[in-house]
Design an enzyme around this catalytic site. Structure first.
Site, mmCIF file in Angstrom:
data_model
loop_
_atom_site.group_PDB
_atom_site.id
_atom_site.type_symbol
_atom_site.label_atom_id
_atom_site.label_comp_id
_atom_site.label_asym_id
_atom_site.label_seq_id
_atom_site.Cartn_x
_atom_site.Cartn_y
_atom_site.Cartn_z
ATOM 1 N N HIS A 66 0.950 -1.287 -0.028
ATOM 2 C CA HIS A 66 0.054 -0.146 -0.198
ATOM 3 C C HIS A 66 0.933 1.157 0.002
ATOM 4 O O HIS A 66 1.987 1.313 0.493
ATOM 5 C CB HIS A 66 -0.926 -0.012 0.895
ATOM 6 C CG HIS A 66 -0.179 0.330 2.487
ATOM 7 N ND1 HIS A 66 0.575 -0.713 3.149
ATOM 8 C CD2 HIS A 66 -0.473 1.389 3.326
ATOM 9 C CE1 HIS A 66 0.910 -0.278 4.323
ATOM 10 N NE2 HIS A 66 0.365 1.054 4.375
ATOM 11 N N TYR A 101 1.264 16.391 1.039
ATOM 12 C CA TYR A 101 1.945 16.874 2.366
ATOM 13 C C TYR A 101 2.854 15.900 2.664
ATOM 14 O O TYR A 101 3.726 16.280 3.575
ATOM 15 C CB TYR A 101 0.658 17.060 3.476
ATOM 16 C CG TYR A 101 0.522 15.903 4.384
ATOM 17 C CD1 TYR A 101 -0.410 14.885 3.918
ATOM 18 C CD2 TYR A 101 1.096 15.682 5.617
ATOM 19 C CE1 TYR A 101 -0.620 13.785 4.422
ATOM 20 C CE2 TYR A 101 0.818 14.586 6.353
ATOM 21 C CZ TYR A 101 -0.081 13.629 5.995
ATOM 22 O OH TYR A 101 -0.329 12.375 6.604
ATOM 23 N N ARG A 102 3.127 14.844 1.967
ATOM 24 C CA ARG A 102 3.677 13.758 2.510
ATOM 25 C C ARG A 102 4.013 12.898 1.286
ATOM 26 O O ARG A 102 2.791 12.633 0.757
ATOM 27 C CB ARG A 102 3.314 13.264 3.671
ATOM 28 C CG ARG A 102 4.066 12.229 4.682
ATOM 29 C CD ARG A 102 3.130 11.708 5.596
ATOM 30 N NE ARG A 102 3.927 10.962 6.741
ATOM 31 C CZ ARG A 102 3.272 10.342 7.625
ATOM 32 N NH1 ARG A 102 2.058 10.494 7.953
ATOM 33 N NH2 ARG A 102 3.815 9.493 8.336
#
Lengths: 524, 524
Positions: free
Chosen positions: A387, A468-469
């Site tokens: 994932h 954001y990441r």
């Protein structure tokens, strides 16, 4: 497939550097034989077997050892890739951006240096996990809560430094950080904030100290290795009540998010609450095979069946109330009345879900800061267990929420994946995190995942949404979208990088920031 | 007394640089004749008439003009001293640390670029005052509150960048900052956070963007000139109720602060509430001459008389309740019950102070974000109007509060001044701000003030207390107390300084940070 040496480093130099590091940490704490190096990406996102491969790992036991390792790396120009606990599995785990890097595994530095009940804070080393901190607090019987992200095995410090989020009122982890100790790329040891004042009594109480407030530059960066960090903890509230509100139609997300905004901005919703999509929640308690034999994305017709089976909605909003009962009652009245406008909305406290209690019990524990690994159940949805998170930031508006939802859902389904997303409400933004679950052992699934991910980064940026990441493989792509005024921010970050880490040994490529000698290779 | 030229700059170079600046901003916006340069320290703290003198001032109207000025300063090695509105009167006003500097007066850049009611934020230029922003919101009828420090004429941006505080739940101004535009010392224009993503929709909604969170390094620093800043605004709450609790004895501060800590850490006290000393509050409505003809510190016997006259205590705690009435009632019960333990505590809402309403009306307005200049009344206490703030940070404990109180009270009284102090409660710390009010025209009072200030900095540091902010004259002294590990933090700040401002033209000496060429003169 052999791991490449880092650019410009010979095998002899690497061997000598590792020999020196063995003298520092003890030979059992340097890991070299390639098949035993445990610092690979658990869920590789492409088919390049030489990507993101560590040459070795070194596990220091103290700040002094970290300084010595940095010193050696400077002498031999060895790229280091520091990880706190390396459990950031949706974003690359412990693997480095630059193959050939030596992972600095901080998990041995796992001391809880202080937990202060009166003031509500902890001072921790990088190896301290959420489980560790939680257990410590329980054992001592302290009336403090921690704030946890979905999986509890990660590092309290590492998550905050990566701008991670949780689900209590302290859900913005970096906002709750107070005071650091950092080994810079040049080997200097710095304490930030009040920590710079010898004998101070406020290192974990007041963030700013005197002069520039520098802590933020050590988050999502490669300017230093943080060796101690303060984090504020929430005093146990006078009362706690988690709730769940389900919504029947996918288009409800527009109205739901419009309702959420004033409630959150006005602090009626007190915590980092989340709206989760049907399949992300469904996957916590069941696997896809219960509902279909196909690996194709779940069709709408099946969605209804899953909703009925699990007593959940197309969207499921979980929040919680904190405080004395009259405060909770007042806030709940406002929340319930606001969402009652949405046709088909159903409201649940824990006692209302006797038939399918699991999901609200799970969220209810997370929203009170109990660390767990339950969330990883969703990895069994498809089988294959890989994932990756795609995490654009959005305004809290219905228009943006539904636009992002359709953009991303359509793309992931086009590429053969189910949409499994959540919208976590921050102070004034939504973190829209879509988890793409794929078979990590299937080259075609990896290829498709990689392809759709890069498309989504571009399409999101074109609409003004930035991540954001991200996973180590996409750091350059995403940094490249933050390119206002001819990459002015990146150029500034590079200047700071070159000043604090002149030999460019720390985490080359982290967040798209490359040191000078690797930029000249055309990396930036 | 003539103002010295900056080190290494000839009169010809200065003149040519100013001529070039006139071409950029228009000749009426460069101020040179020395007696007309309005950028002096309004309250000089020593008797060195050549200290902190600006050579000239230049007032740009746009970011492009700021960039052009920085460019010229780089060419001619002219030190610039940027000020937002220059109203930071207790800490030096608009005056520079380094004499001969050219003040960059940003007050013409006073556009309110956006106020967003749905999300609660403003995007402002440096010249926007609290009055400006407040009036804008009132005129548009927006349901938003601002948070103000005591005087309302200062810059919203400048105060946040200096880690200033106010008294609503949004009292930590820098914590409420979101997104910046900055002209670096090297002339580059950078946008931080989501501002680096072209076409973004979350610049004022999400702080961290992608990669290092850099905004903090532009606070209390000299790395760049901030030209735009986002600030979060509080939605108008459903209810508001200010209150005052008075305490009779000076030693009560110990018990009061012990009671405050859990209430604040647990968010029962929602705002940046303050405990103020007798004379600081007394001076808001009366001057010292009403009570005594002496300029000596007020003796204890007189304190009783002032307390009775003004219906206040030796310590006066002002806080406020925010939210729906049941929430306010619940919080008030907890607050009242907690303080009822203190012998002689008296509780007031506004309707309870018919005889002496002024002080709670004043605080009540401040705690709901109404900008004013009322606080400056205390300048009339002694006559002479000079004041400087001494601002150590302390843990929120009774032990620290009473220790700091006696340390500082005894010293200021020894040097002939009244103790006029407040303890403002932050998230987990106290800002103990003592205002020393002195006659700015009396060389002996200036000398005594200067002497006691430097002693207090040293004595506080020896006990582990550091100042969060200071007057331009004491920046080196205070930076010098943050010297852990051989000044490691300062060395790092210097490295960043040299990287982002290689010619060292921005605000030399700000927060004790000197550029390379001035450090070599022995400044650091």
């Amino acid at each position: 497939m052999s791991t490449p040496l880092p650019p410009g480093v010979s095998a002899e130099q690497m061997n000598e550097a590792l020999a020196r590091m063995r003298k520092v940490v003890g030979k059992e704490w340097v890991f070299v034989e390639q098949d035993k190096v445990p610092y690979h990406d658990p869920y590789p996102v492409n088919n390049d077997a030489s990507a993101n491969k560590a040459w070795a790992g070194v596990a220091p036991a103290s700040t002094e050892q970290v300084q010595a390792i940095v010193q050696i790396a400077n002498e031999f120009s060895i790229p280091l890739w520091p990880v706190s606990r390396g459990k950031n599995f949706a974003y690359g785990g412990a693997a480095p951006v630059l193959s050939g890097s030596v992972v600095v595994d901080m998990s041995r530095m796992n001391r809880i240096l202080e937990v202060n009940e009166d003031f509500g804070y902890a001072l921790v080393e990088p190896g301290v996990s959420y489980f560790d901190l939680y257990n410590y607090i329980q054992e001592k019987g302290l009336k403090l809560w921690i704030d946890v992200p979905d999986p509890g095995w990660g590092s309290v410090m590492g998550n905050a430094l990566d701008h991670g989020i949780g689900y209590t009122p302290y859900g913005d982890h970096f906002a709750m950080q107070c005071g650091m100790e950092v080994v810079l790329g040049n080997g200097e040891l710095v304490r930030t904030g009040m920590g710079a004042l010898p004998g101070n009594n406020t290192w974990q109480l007041f963030k700013y100290g005197f002069g520039p407030y520098v802590d933020g530059i050590f988050s999502q960066s490669n300017f230093g290795i943080v060796t101690k960090m303060g984090i504020w903890l929430m005093p146990e509230p006078a009362g706690y009540r988690p709730y769940m509100i389900t919504f029947e139609r996918e288009e409800d997300i527009e109205e739901v998010v419009e309702i959420l905004r004033p409630l959150r901005v006005g602090q009626v919703i007190q915590n980092g609450a989340t709206v989760r999509s049907l399949l992300l929640d469904a996957a916590i308690t069941e696997s896809k095979s219960k509902y279909t034999k196909s690996r194709e994305p779940i069709p709408d017709s099946l969605s209804r069946k899953i909703m009925a089976d699990q007593e959940i909605g197309m969207w499921n909003f979980c929040g919680a109330l904190y405080g004395p009962p009259p405060v909770m009652d007042t806030l709940w009245t406002a929340i319930r009345d606001s969402f009652a406008k949405v046709k088909g909305a159903k409201f649940y406290f824990e006692e209302d879900r006797k038939r399918r209690p699991d999901i609200l019990i799970h969220r209810g524990e997370t929203m009170k800061g109990i660390p767990k690994l339950t969330e990883f159940n969703f990895l069994n949805w498809n089988g294959g267990g890989g994932h990756v998170g795609f995490s654009p930031v959005s305004p809290i508006t219905g228009k943006d929420a539904i636009k992002q939802y359709y953009m991303i859902k359509d793309r992931v389904r086009e590429y053969g994946f189910d949409y499994m997303g959540l919208m976590a409400i921050g102070w004034r933004d939504l973190h829209h995190v879509t988890v793409i679950v794929y078979d990590k052992n299937d080259p075609d699934e990896r290829r498709r995942m990689n392809e759709v991910f890069r498309i989504m980064v571009k399409e999101a940026a074109a609409e003004g949404y930035g991540e954001y990441r991200t996973h180590i493989q996409y750091m350059d792509d995403i940094a490249g979208t933050y390119n206002w005024n001819d990459n002015a921010l990146m150029k500034m970050n590079q200047s700071i990088k070159d000043a604090l880490d002149p030999n460019g040994i720390l985490a080359p490529g982290k967040s798209g920031i490359w040191p000078k000698h690797l930029r000249e290779d055309g990396k930036s």
